[in-house]
Design an enzyme around this catalytic site. Structure first.
Site, short mmCIF file in Angstrom:
data_model
loop_
_atom_site.label_atom_id
_atom_site.label_comp_id
_atom_site.label_asym_id
_atom_site.label_seq_id
_atom_site.Cartn_x
_atom_site.Cartn_y
_atom_site.Cartn_z
N GLU A 116 0.84 -1.21 0.00
CA GLU A 116 0.00 0.00 0.00
C GLU A 116 0.87 1.26 0.00
OE1 GLU A 116 -4.09 -1.05 2.21
OE2 GLU A 116 -2.30 -1.62 3.35
N GLU A 136 -3.96 -9.50 3.86
CA GLU A 136 -4.74 -9.14 5.05
C GLU A 136 -5.91 -10.11 5.31
OE1 GLU A 136 -2.75 -5.30 3.78
OE2 GLU A 136 -3.54 -7.09 2.84
N1 T1G Z 1 4.24 -7.57 11.86
C1 T1G Z 1 5.00 -7.93 12.93
N2 T1G Z 1 5.89 -8.98 12.94
C2 T1G Z 1 6.01 -9.65 11.79
C3 T1G Z 1 5.25 -9.34 10.64
C4 T1G Z 1 4.34 -8.23 10.69
N3 T1G Z 1 3.60 -7.86 9.65
N4 T1G Z 1 5.60 -10.22 9.67
C5 T1G Z 1 6.53 -11.03 10.21
N5 T1G Z 1 6.77 -10.70 11.47
C6 T1G Z 1 7.74 -11.34 12.38
C7 T1G Z 1 7.39 -12.80 12.68
O1 T1G Z 1 6.47 -12.90 13.72
C8 T1G Z 1 8.74 -13.38 13.05
O2 T1G Z 1 9.02 -12.99 14.37
C9 T1G Z 1 9.69 -12.63 12.12
O3 T1G Z 1 8.98 -11.43 11.73
C10 T1G Z 1 10.04 -13.40 10.90
O4 T1G Z 1 8.85 -13.82 10.28
C11 T1G Z 1 -3.15 -1.68 6.87
C12 T1G Z 1 -3.22 -3.86 8.46
C13 T1G Z 1 7.04 -11.61 5.78
C14 T1G Z 1 6.59 -13.63 4.43
O5 T1G Z 1 0.36 -10.51 6.72
O6 T1G Z 1 3.80 -13.49 5.87
O7 T1G Z 1 -0.56 -4.69 6.52
O8 T1G Z 1 9.04 -15.21 15.38
O9 T1G Z 1 9.23 -16.27 10.69
O10 T1G Z 1 9.08 -17.26 7.07
O11 T1G Z 1 -3.42 -3.11 5.12
O12 T1G Z 1 6.40 -13.29 8.10
O13 T1G Z 1 11.17 -14.14 14.69
O14 T1G Z 1 9.86 -13.22 16.65
O15 T1G Z 1 7.35 -15.48 9.23
O16 T1G Z 1 10.71 -15.51 6.25
C15 T1G Z 1 0.02 -7.84 6.30
C16 T1G Z 1 2.94 -11.39 7.51
C17 T1G Z 1 -0.12 -7.29 7.66
C18 T1G Z 1 2.70 -10.53 6.32
C19 T1G Z 1 8.39 -13.63 6.20
N6 T1G Z 1 1.28 -8.56 6.21
N7 T1G Z 1 4.28 -11.96 7.49
O17 T1G Z 1 8.26 -15.00 6.38
O18 T1G Z 1 9.73 -15.27 8.47
S1 T1G Z 1 -1.70 -6.51 7.86
C20 T1G Z 1 1.34 -9.87 6.43
C21 T1G Z 1 4.58 -13.01 6.67
C22 T1G Z 1 -1.55 -5.00 7.05
C23 T1G Z 1 -2.65 -2.93 6.24
C24 T1G Z 1 -2.81 -4.15 7.07
C25 T1G Z 1 5.94 -13.59 6.82
C26 T1G Z 1 6.97 -13.06 5.80
P1 T1G Z 1 9.81 -13.95 15.32
P2 T1G Z 1 8.73 -15.32 9.70
P3 T1G Z 1 9.50 -15.85 7.00
#
Ligand code: T1G
Length: 704
Positions: A116, A136
């Site tokens: 975004e 999301e």
């Molecule tokens: N926020 C906070 N922590 C996050 C995070 C996030 N969005 N994404 C990953 N982490 C942390 C995760 O918990 C882990 O922590 C570490 O990073 C490594 O992640 C307004 C509201 C990016 C593909 O849904 O899909 O945007 O365990 O082990 O396998 O529209 O993480 O090490 O303490 O998963 O390489 C939308 C979610 C949010 C993406 C990487 N975004 N993340 O995968 O590593 S909603 C998502 C993932 C939003 C807006 C809305 C995956 C990854 P720890 P990992 P990975």
């Protein structure tokens, strides 16, 4: 603010910095591990963009990120907390309004709020291999920072609908084809940023305000997606709201974003959001184990003993992850069955586009070796036994492995319930023995129970978890007991279903109620799929030690005595033929007969009562698994059921559901049900304590 003499960067805050290059300003983001759009990142970015508006020396701005990925989304850890300014949607509008053109350099997994932010910039270039997406919906929400308004303006309504309702990321080529990005480049993000900003100045890279673009109206696509979701996602809340939000993209962008925000807040209020975010973190929390600091042993070659359904599935998983496998069987016929099962699995992967034909050939010609001699496993770093569930057979194999396996090899059993301590004691190297319990089909199911015996070495446990990461499995640490975490709890709650069936509910009523709760299949559909003969064998094994007070329902045994084992024999609780699965009248007749023999007068059960008893049974046994330390934390049990037993993801798992129900209500239910069967329905001490103290399982996770 002084620039750092070495880097030339000026820190706006801990995660955002600016660097000047002549007429170009670079904004760098550095918020490991995934540059989540935390409050610090948002406010730092706002300040950076704001500061550059008035800087006459700056002609163009480039935004890029350090580390493994550009912004991977809003910071999920901030969800449910009071939002701090600037909010992401306002920041995106602010960036779009910048009087200086801003190009964004994408790399890694640019997801959610990250895409975004990128779409609010005036041009986007992505490094080769970048993935972009709006996931999301997988968290029970929808893109809430303009994604539902800007994506259709760039990519068109059909593509935007597909990305937003599926949550699946797309590759850079697909994104370029659909106008989400303007270029695919190779190189270092910072260098690319400088070059791209220069192109903005030179006019060789066009700058556009996405919000000023219009999306081609497409009512047909919206209607088609609504119809599709009504069928495929009837129980989910946010996918339908995603369509409503995209439908607003015909309005001016800021008005459309108001409608998006209204729908976003509805999703945030939905309990499904909490369940899905809990599921997201559960799969990450389970890697936090006491042995995590130990160095895993290297696994460059795996031996698999047994070419049956599980052995061939495990071999396939390892081969697909690029690990060479030696498969052994007692005889050539067994090997041939194993090879053809593996080949069939690989063909399926080629068909699904997960494997190239060339890779398939390479695996079958060079990565897969076979033998009828266990000595062929002498060089394997890890040996996984997946043979018939019989202790004598296991004793023979582990006795031989103790002689032939090399020093330091990890010896694992894929048993789904036998005692790993007893198996370890069959060797002179119990520290090298571990349980690796895969779920069928092993090359599809994501769950792996890593069963830690009393003498298992910490580095061997760490090796199990490292292997799981390599095989893209969700590993959950389990102690040793009959059935470990998943099967033990399933064996217990299946009894609650059998008791309801005995007392008047039909298998179909019970299955329908549990599908209504969100399970893909009810317990009797699952029993027929797994094979009734499996639980029949287990019932016979347990008959000798079954307590007299325990109520036993012989209905499934009676079906098996007729040779009806479920799908594999064409009938079980259901009939499976060309007319499609339907209740088996012969099974219903047996149910009536068994009730009459026991003098049971059947009564009716509402769906609510069926779900209540089923879930209360699942939760009560889960609590005992926690009390005994078989599972480390409640969240581990959730990860097991979400990834191995088809538990509805939007409900977050049995322990998350327990907090939704509440300890007091659970105690009340168990005490109520105990009036009819005090042996089966017992209140675990931990639950009673929580009911008195007001404690929750979520508290236990945060302490875990
Ligand atoms: N926020 C906070 N922590 C996050 C995070 C996030 N969005 N994404 C990953 N982490 C942390 C995760 O918990 C882990 O922590 C570490 O990073 C490594 O992640 C307004 C509201 C990016 C593909 O849904 O899909 O945007 O365990 O082990 O396998 O529209 O993480 O090490 O303490 O998963 O390489 C939308 C979610 C949010 C993406 C990487 N975004 N993340 O995968 O590593 S909603 C998502 C993932 C939003 C807006 C809305 C995956 C990854 P720890 P990992 P990975």
């Amino acid at each position: 603010m002084q620039a750092n003499p070495e880097t030339g960067e000026t820190g706006i805050n801990d995660v955002v910095s600016i660097e000047r290059h002549g007429q170009i300003a670079l904004i760098a983001l550095d918020n490991p591990p995934v540059n989540a759009a935390s409050h610090a990142l948002r406010s730092g970015l706002w300040t950076a963009v704001e500061g550059l508006q008035a800087d006459t020396g700056v002609q163009a701005i480039a935004l890029y990120a350090k580390g493994r990925t550009f912004i991977a989304g809003a910071d999920i850890r901030e969800f449910g907390k009071p939002p701090l300014d600037p909010w992401l949607p306002e920041l995106c509008n602010f960036i779009e309004k910048s009087v200086k053109p801003i190009v964004c350099v994408l790399h890694g997994t640019t997801l959610g709020g990250g895409l975004e932010v990128a779409m609010s910039c005036h041009a986007r270039v992505a490094l080769k291999g970048t993935k972009v997406g709006l996931p999301e919906v997988t968290l029970g929400i929808l893109p809430g920072a303009g994604g539902t308004q800007r994506a259709p303006r760039l990519a068109g309504i059909p593509k935007a609908l597909d990305m937003i309702t599926s949550g699946k990321p797309v590759g850079a080529e697909d994104a370029l084809e659909h106008g989400l990005i303007d270029r695919i480049v190779e190189g270092d993000p910072r260098e690319i940023a400088i070059g791209s900003a220069q192109e903005l100045i030179d006019g060789t890279l066009a700058a556009r305000k996405t919000g000023e673009l219009t999306a081609e109206p497409d009512e047909a696509a919206l209607e088609a997606m609504r119809a599709k979701l009504a069928k495929s996602q009837p129980l989910l809340f946010s996918p339908h709201k995603c369509v409503d939000a995209v439908a607003a993209c015909g309005l001016p962008v800021e008005e459309g974003m108001k409608e998006e925000r209204r729908l976003y807040n509805e999703c945030m209020e939905s309990p499904q959001r909490a369940g899905l975010i809990h599921a997201f973190f559960s799969e990450r929390a389970v890697t936090k184990i006491p042995e995590a600091k130990s160095e895993p042993r290297p696994i460059n070659a795996i031996g698999v003993i047994g070419g049956g359904t599980m052995g061939s599935g495990i071999a396939t998983t390892a081969l697909l992850a690029g690990v060479p496998v030696t498969l052994t069987e007692r005889d050539q016929a067994g090997l041939d069955r194993g090879i053809s099962a593996i080949t069939k699995n690989l063909d399926g992967a080629v068909k699904r586009g997960k494997l190239s034909t060339a890779a398939r050939e390479d695996i079958l010609s060079s990565k897969l070796k076979t033998s009828t001699d266990l000595a062929a496993l002498a060089d394997a770093d890890l040996i996984i036994e997946a043979v018939f569930e019989d202790m004598d057979v296991k004793r023979d194999i582990f006795g031989t492995l103790d002689r032939v396996a090399k020093k330091g090899a990890v010896l694992a059993s894929n048993t789904s319930y036998l005692d790993i301590n007893e198996i370890a004691a069959m060797t002179s190297r119990p520290a090298d023995v571990i349980g690796l319990h895969f779920f069928s089909p092993a090359h599809v199911m994501r769950l792996l129970e890593v069963v830690v015996a009393d003498k298992t070495g910490a580095d061997v446990v760490a090796t199990g978890f490292a292997l799981a990461k390599r095989l893209k499995k969700i590993a959950v640490r389990s102690g040793v007991c009959d059935g470990f975490i998943g099967n033990r709890i399933m064996t217990f709650y299946k009894k609650a279903a059998d008791y309801m069936m005995m007392d008047g509910a039909s298998p179909e009523e019970i299955d329908t109620a549990m599908r209504g709760f969100g399970f893909a299949m009810g317990p009797y559909q699952v029993a027929d799929l797994a094979g009734l003969d499996i639980s029949w064998a287990a019932n016979k094994r347990r008959a000798a030690t079954r307590p007299a007070e325990e109520r036993y329902i012989p209905i499934a045994d009676r079906l098996c005595e007729n040779g009806w084992f479920g799908r594999k024999t064409g009938q079980g609780f259901y009939i499976y033929d060309d007319e499609g699965p339907r209740p088996n009248p012969d099974a219903l007749a047996i149910i009536d007969a068994v009730r009459a023999e026991a003098g049971v007068t059947p009564r009716s059960f509402s769906s609510e009562e069926i779900v209540s008893r089923f879930m209360t049974a699942m939760i009560s046994e889960s609590i005992r698994v926690l009390e005994e330390g078989i599972a480390l934390r409640p969240i581990d049990i959730d990860a097991v059921f979400l990834n191995g037993y088809g538990f509805p993801r939007f409900r977050g798992g049995p322990m998350h559901t327990a907090d939704v129900i509440g300890a007091k209500e659970l105690v009340r239910r168990i005490e109520d049900y105990a009036r009819e069967d005090a042996y089966y329905w017992r209140v675990p001490a931990l639950l009673r304590q929580m009911a008195e103290s007001g404690g929750t399982f979520a508290d236990m996770n945060s302490k875990g």
